[in-house]
Design an enzyme around this catalytic site. Structure first.
Site, PDB file in Angstrom:
ATOM      1  N   LYS A   1     -17.260 -39.743  10.416  1.00  0.00           N
ATOM      2  CA  LYS A   1     -16.479 -39.004   9.684  1.00  0.00           C
ATOM      3  C   LYS A   1     -17.073 -39.614   8.110  1.00  0.00           C
ATOM      4  O   LYS A   1     -18.212 -39.280   7.807  1.00  0.00           O
ATOM      5  CB  LYS A   1     -15.048 -40.034   9.979  1.00  0.00           C
ATOM      6  CG  LYS A   1     -14.656 -39.821  11.452  1.00  0.00           C
ATOM      7  CD  LYS A   1     -13.577 -40.340  11.708  1.00  0.00           C
ATOM      8  CE  LYS A   1     -13.145 -40.073  13.134  1.00  0.00           C
ATOM      9  NZ  LYS A   1     -11.758 -40.334  13.533  1.00  0.00           N
TER      10      LYS A   1
ATOM     11  N   HIS B   1     -12.022 -31.064  15.716  1.00  0.00           N
ATOM     12  CA  HIS B   1     -11.572 -32.162  15.644  1.00  0.00           C
ATOM     13  C   HIS B   1     -10.231 -32.033  15.283  1.00  0.00           C
ATOM     14  O   HIS B   1      -9.634 -31.633  14.201  1.00  0.00           O
ATOM     15  CB  HIS B   1     -12.416 -33.132  14.815  1.00  0.00           C
ATOM     16  CG  HIS B   1     -12.101 -34.472  14.987  1.00  0.00           C
ATOM     17  ND1 HIS B   1     -10.893 -35.100  14.397  1.00  0.00           N
ATOM     18  CD2 HIS B   1     -12.648 -35.761  15.521  1.00  0.00           C
ATOM     19  CE1 HIS B   1     -10.824 -36.625  14.714  1.00  0.00           C
ATOM     20  NE2 HIS B   1     -11.911 -36.967  15.583  1.00  0.00           N
TER      21      HIS B   1
ATOM     22  N   GLY C   1     -15.853 -42.779  17.280  1.00  0.00           N
ATOM     23  CA  GLY C   1     -15.564 -42.820  15.855  1.00  0.00           C
ATOM     24  C   GLY C   1     -15.749 -44.036  15.203  1.00  0.00           C
ATOM     25  O   GLY C   1     -16.930 -44.352  14.972  1.00  0.00           O
TER      26      GLY C   1
ATOM     27  N   GLU D   1      -9.924 -35.564  23.427  1.00  0.00           N
ATOM     28  CA  GLU D   1      -9.503 -36.871  22.447  1.00  0.00           C
ATOM     29  C   GLU D   1      -7.928 -36.681  22.353  1.00  0.00           C
ATOM     30  O   GLU D   1      -7.546 -36.011  21.561  1.00  0.00           O
ATOM     31  CB  GLU D   1     -10.170 -36.717  21.170  1.00  0.00           C
ATOM     32  CG  GLU D   1     -11.874 -36.618  21.316  1.00  0.00           C
ATOM     33  CD  GLU D   1     -12.284 -37.133  19.706  1.00  0.00           C
ATOM     34  OE1 GLU D   1     -12.924 -38.023  20.055  1.00  0.00           O
ATOM     35  OE2 GLU D   1     -12.007 -36.456  18.684  1.00  0.00           O
TER      36      GLU D   1
ATOM     37  N   SER E   1     -10.735 -44.306  20.609  1.00  0.00           N
ATOM     38  CA  SER E   1     -10.768 -45.873  20.665  1.00  0.00           C
ATOM     39  C   SER E   1     -11.691 -46.464  21.605  1.00  0.00           C
ATOM     40  O   SER E   1     -11.512 -47.204  22.273  1.00  0.00           O
ATOM     41  CB  SER E   1      -9.379 -46.128  20.715  1.00  0.00           C
ATOM     42  OG  SER E   1      -8.492 -46.089  19.528  1.00  0.00           O
TER      43      SER E   1
ATOM     44  N   ASN F   1     -19.218 -40.182  15.781  1.00  0.00           N
ATOM     45  CA  ASN F   1     -18.720 -39.211  14.612  1.00  0.00           C
ATOM     46  C   ASN F   1     -18.096 -40.229  13.355  1.00  0.00           C
ATOM     47  O   ASN F   1     -17.296 -40.831  13.587  1.00  0.00           O
ATOM     48  CB  ASN F   1     -17.411 -38.657  15.263  1.00  0.00           C
ATOM     49  CG  ASN F   1     -16.619 -37.979  14.167  1.00  0.00           C
ATOM     50  OD1 ASN F   1     -16.973 -37.895  13.042  1.00  0.00           O
ATOM     51  ND2 ASN F   1     -15.393 -37.525  14.309  1.00  0.00           N
TER      52      ASN F   1
ATOM     53  N   GLY G   1      -8.358 -43.810  16.584  1.00  0.00           N
ATOM     54  CA  GLY G   1      -8.270 -44.853  15.480  1.00  0.00           C
ATOM     55  C   GLY G   1      -7.153 -45.648  15.834  1.00  0.00           C
ATOM     56  O   GLY G   1      -6.881 -46.478  14.770  1.00  0.00           O
TER      57      GLY G   1
HETATM   58  P1  PGA Z   1     -11.941 -43.423  17.271  1.00  0.00           P
HETATM   59  O1  PGA Z   1     -12.361 -42.001  16.635  1.00  0.00           O
HETATM   60  O2  PGA Z   1     -13.196 -43.694  18.328  1.00  0.00           O
HETATM   61  O3  PGA Z   1     -12.252 -44.200  16.014  1.00  0.00           O
HETATM   62  O4  PGA Z   1     -10.759 -43.616  18.061  1.00  0.00           O
HETATM   63  C1  PGA Z   1     -12.718 -40.860  17.703  1.00  0.00           C
HETATM   64  C2  PGA Z   1     -12.878 -39.534  17.006  1.00  0.00           C
HETATM   65  O5  PGA Z   1     -12.073 -39.174  16.087  1.00  0.00           O
HETATM   66  O6  PGA Z   1     -13.789 -38.597  17.422  1.00  0.00           O
END
Ligand code: PGA
Length: 238
Positions: A9, A86, A221, A158, A200, A7, A164
């Site tokens: 973003k 999300h 992400g 999630e 993460s 993802n 993040g």
């Molecule tokens: P991240 O995001 O891997 O950066 O924690 C995951 C997501 O938002 O789907």
């Protein structure tokens, strides 16, 4: 092999997307999904072997919905998956169960697999209500859907506090919550649902996470925007 979904973003500009495509190495790993921003979908289609997904879809069909992208339009660009619900959109765009239901119905009509995100915020985890929260998020949407279509949906667990932040639940916690989700959907609708973990996931923790057999894949992400991180994660899943 686990399903890997990136993802991205709104992290990358056009040049950075081209650089990522250049540096990433699928190495024979099939069916890795990347969900870029809408303008890059065609670039991924033409310049990479990724299966392409979207990060969002309109609640409505084609027509007078300025600024939206419909499921039919996504389908016409060969989009196979779409993230729905999300936590960033639940919070910032105030997406609720009814909106998410509408999005899922539209996607299923055009043969796009919804990746339906659920998860608790930190306070809910600390109060021990993770399963209540997730159960409600699932049932408020699934109860209204045609049971015969549930097989085409993937759930992404999630935890909001893990997105993040570099924090993740323990393997036991992820396993326990994933069991809960699968049992809930199985008991209620008699469907074996696939469950991804997201929050993460990185080069540092993926080998440990890979030990959780019940998890069917990852929604990634930050690490899906860096070729070396993503290459490692893909290789660790061959
Ligand atoms: P991240 O995001 O891997 O950066 O924690 C995951 C997501 O938002 O789907």
């Amino acid at each position: 092999m686990k399903l890997i979904v990136g993802n991205q973003k709104t992290t990358l500009n056009r040049d950075a997307v081209l650089k990522f495509i250049d540096e990433v190495n699928l190495n024979g790993v099939n069916d890795v999904v990347i969900c870029p921003s809408y303008p890059y979908i065609e670039i991924y289609n033409s310049k990479s072997k990724f299966v392409v997904g979207a990060q969002n879809v309109s609640e409505k069909g084609n027509g007078a919905t300025t600024g939206e992208v419909s499921a039919e339009q996504l389908n016409s660009f060969n989009v196979k998956y779409c993230i729905v619900g999300h936590s960033e959109r639940r919070k910032d765009q105030k997406e609720n169960g009814e909106m998410l239901y509408n999005k899922i119905v539209n996607l299923l009509e055009f043969n796009i697999k919804p990746i339906f995100c659920v998860g608790e915020v930190l306070e809910e985890k600390e109060n021990g209500v993770t399963k209540d929260v997730i159960g409600k998020q699932i049932l408020e949407v699934f109860d209204k859907l045609d049971v015969n279509k549930l097989n085409d949906i993937i759930i992404a667990y999630e935890p909001v506090w893990a997105i993040g932040t570099g924090l993740t639940p323990t393997n036991d916690e992820i396993e326990d919550t994933t069991h809960y989700i699968k049992d809930l959907v199985n008991d209620k609708y008699n469907v074996n649902i696939s469950v991804l973990y997201g929050g993460s996931v990185s080069k540092k923790n993926v080998d440990e996470l890979n030990q959780i057999d019940i998890v069917d894949g990852y929604l990634i992400g930050g690490a899906s925007t860096k070729a070396d991180e993503f290459n490692y994660i893909m290789e660790s899943n061959v």
